[in-house]
Design an enzyme around this catalytic site. Structure first.
Site, PDB file in Angstrom:
ATOM      1  CB  CYS A  44       8.649 -17.630 -14.138  1.00  0.00           C
ATOM      2  SG  CYS A  44       9.571 -16.099 -14.431  1.00  0.00           S
ATOM      3  CG  HIS A  71       8.869 -19.160 -18.879  1.00  0.00           C
ATOM      4  ND1 HIS A  71       7.648 -19.074 -18.248  1.00  0.00           N
ATOM      5  CD2 HIS A  71       9.592 -18.091 -18.444  1.00  0.00           C
ATOM      6  CE1 HIS A  71       7.627 -17.998 -17.480  1.00  0.00           C
ATOM      7  NE2 HIS A  71       8.794 -17.387 -17.573  1.00  0.00           N
TER       8      HIS A  71
END
Length: 498
Positions: free
Chosen positions: A342, A440
């Site tokens: 991310c 994630h």
């Protein structure tokens, strides 16, 4: 309509999340339809789940874990208001899973409080229609007398849910009897009448030493102590960065296995000032022989076998903080595998544009670490969704094929500046030693976890755990065992009386 139990505390970090998780698993095993709930949470560790409208939204990781423990699908109704701190006294406000904007505390309470309260009640009522019991988690202390008129997670929840209250006090902090007594004395009278019992958490030693104190507390307050829980860590995901070292200290996760550092796979993780979703690293730390080391930004990465740059609530400012500390030079000289997740992925690229949207400064373009030929452009649009991709493993996850699952929560869109491998589809970019991805939960995939560890210079004997579930000693089972000493016969009688 469901009955509600509010698990409140004398302070933060007294074990509320763990107790709620354990009770969810324990009571669901007893055939009770139970759901977790936290009206307002503050955390940068979040998961993507379904909203009431069927879209994707985000909730705090603890409510996601509690839903899994209760064996019910997690939804944004379980955490209708999420505040995600971003520094300088501001937090991102998330309502029913949707990011609304960034506000300081004054603006939130002056302009958005009524909306937040209405959303919390709506979510509670939907859950209460579907389940026998709601186990609500309070926040901080229920006795913050300066906040009683705007305490959504404690006071408001107790009132609109007509909740019974279980009050937790942490003996590890010292003064547990004074904390419990003082909290009961400072609670509003209507809440004080709702308290069905106190629980002492994190106790070590001979439990009979507490007998006289428990007897006197019960005599003074009329509230029974319904459980004393031993000091134990079931291994549940952490909710906030207070569990991590400060940005100028080092700490090691996963070193309890007795494997000497020289024989372990050591994963270096820079301690970002605005770190988020660091629970992504916990599957690695659970592997015997793997040590996850949170290192300060000035670290030279000596003795590190691989690097993971985690997510962040403020990519731009954390990127600048790392560069100012010389971490970019350390990465340039590092010869092992590197993964950015991310915000970490965005940092690994050539540059970030529209940077002022996300950072606290006025720079429009910020140079990245230049390890991947990609560019990220920020906008106010936020991407939140679960995802399953077909992996074609290269780089640090060489050899991985098949379905890989995870979730995305990010601002900014990343584009490719040249042809390169995309082992996790358009959510990724990779070279021989570097992988960036928006996914994630990456290491919750056993194949990814194993391949990444295999890409280091070390070897491990045991493979990666497939998930938190599936074993007799899973964190959910451990949490349920931990709370088995809490005496709760009144819960069953209240449910049966509905």
């Amino acid at each position: 309509m469901a009955r509600t139990l509010l698990v409140a505390g004398t302070a933060s970090h007294v074990g509320k999340s763990t107790v709620v998780t354990g009770l969810c698993r324990r009571l669901s095993r007893n055939g009770i339809s139970v759901a977790p709930y936290k009206a307002q949470n503050m955390s940068n560790n979040a998961r993507a789940v379904v909203t009431p409208s069927g879209e994707w939204g985000e909730i705090g990781v603890s409510q996601y874990v509690q839903a899994r423990a209760a064996n019910v699908p997690p939804t944004t109704d379980m955490n209708p208001i999420l505040l995600k701190p971003r520094g300088d006294g501001e937090s991102q406000l998330v309502v029913h899973g949707e990011a609304i904007g960034h506000y300081d505390a004054g603006t939130y309470y002056d302009e958005h409080w009524e909306r937040a309260r209405k959303a919390a009640i709506e979510s509670y009522e939907r859950l209460a229609e579907e389940h026998d019991l709601i186990i609500a988690e309070g926040a901080g202390s229920i006795a913050e007398i300066n906040l009683h008129d705007r305490d959504l997670a404690n006071v408001e929840t107790a009132e609109f849910a007509d909740a019974s209250i279980l009050l937790l006090g942490d003996i590890e902090r010292g003064g547990v009897f004074a904390s419990l007594y003082g909290t009961l004395e400072l609670m509003p009278d209507d809440l004080r009448k709702r308290v069905r019992g106190c629980v002492i958490t994190k106790f070590r030693g001979d439990i009979t030493l507490l007998d006289s104190g428990i007897e006197e507390l019960e005599r003074r307050t009329g509230v029974p102590v319904v459980g004393v829980l031993p000091y134990d860590d079931p291994g549940l995901p952490e909710e906030d960065s207070l569990s991590l070292p400060s940005d100028d200290e080092s700490a090691v996760l996963g070193d309890e296995d007795g494997v000497p550092p020289a024989e372990a796979v050591t994963i270096g993780v820079p301690r970002l000032p605005h770190i988020a979703n660091f629970t992504d690293l916990e599957p690695l730390a659970r592997v015997p022989g793997v040590h996850v080391v949170y290192v300060p930004p000035r670290s030279k990465l000596t003795g590190i076998d691989a690097v993971v740059i985690p997510g962040t609530k403020n990519t731009v400012d954390d990127l600048l903080a790392l560069r100012n500390a010389g971490f970019d030079d350390a990465l340039d000289g590092f010869s092992g595998p590197i993964i950015g997740i991310c915000g970490g992925y965005q940092m690994l690229g050539e540059r970030i544009t529209n940077a002022a949207i996300e950072g606290t400064g006025e720079r429009n373009t910020v140079r990245g670490f230049g390890l991947l030929p990609v560019e990220t452009k920020f906008s106010h649009e936020k991407q939140v969704r679960q995802a399953t991709v077909a992996a074609t493993g290269t780089g640090p996850i060489d050899g991985v094929t098949g379905a890989v699952s995870g979730f995305e929560i990010h601002m900014g869109r990343t584009t490719y500046l040249s042809s390169l491998d995309r082992p996790l589809g358009n959510r990724s970019a990779a070279t021989e030693l570097v992988l960036g991805t928006y996914l994630h939960g990456l290491f919750e995939n056993e194949s990814i976890c194993t391949a990444f560890l295999d890409s280091t210079s070390q070897t491990i004997d045991d493979g990666c755990p497939s998930s938190l579930e599936g074993t007799s000693n899973s964190p959910y089972t451990e949490a349920a065992d931990l709370v088995r000493q809490i005496d709760l016969p009144w819960i069953h009688s209240e449910i049966n009386s509905c």
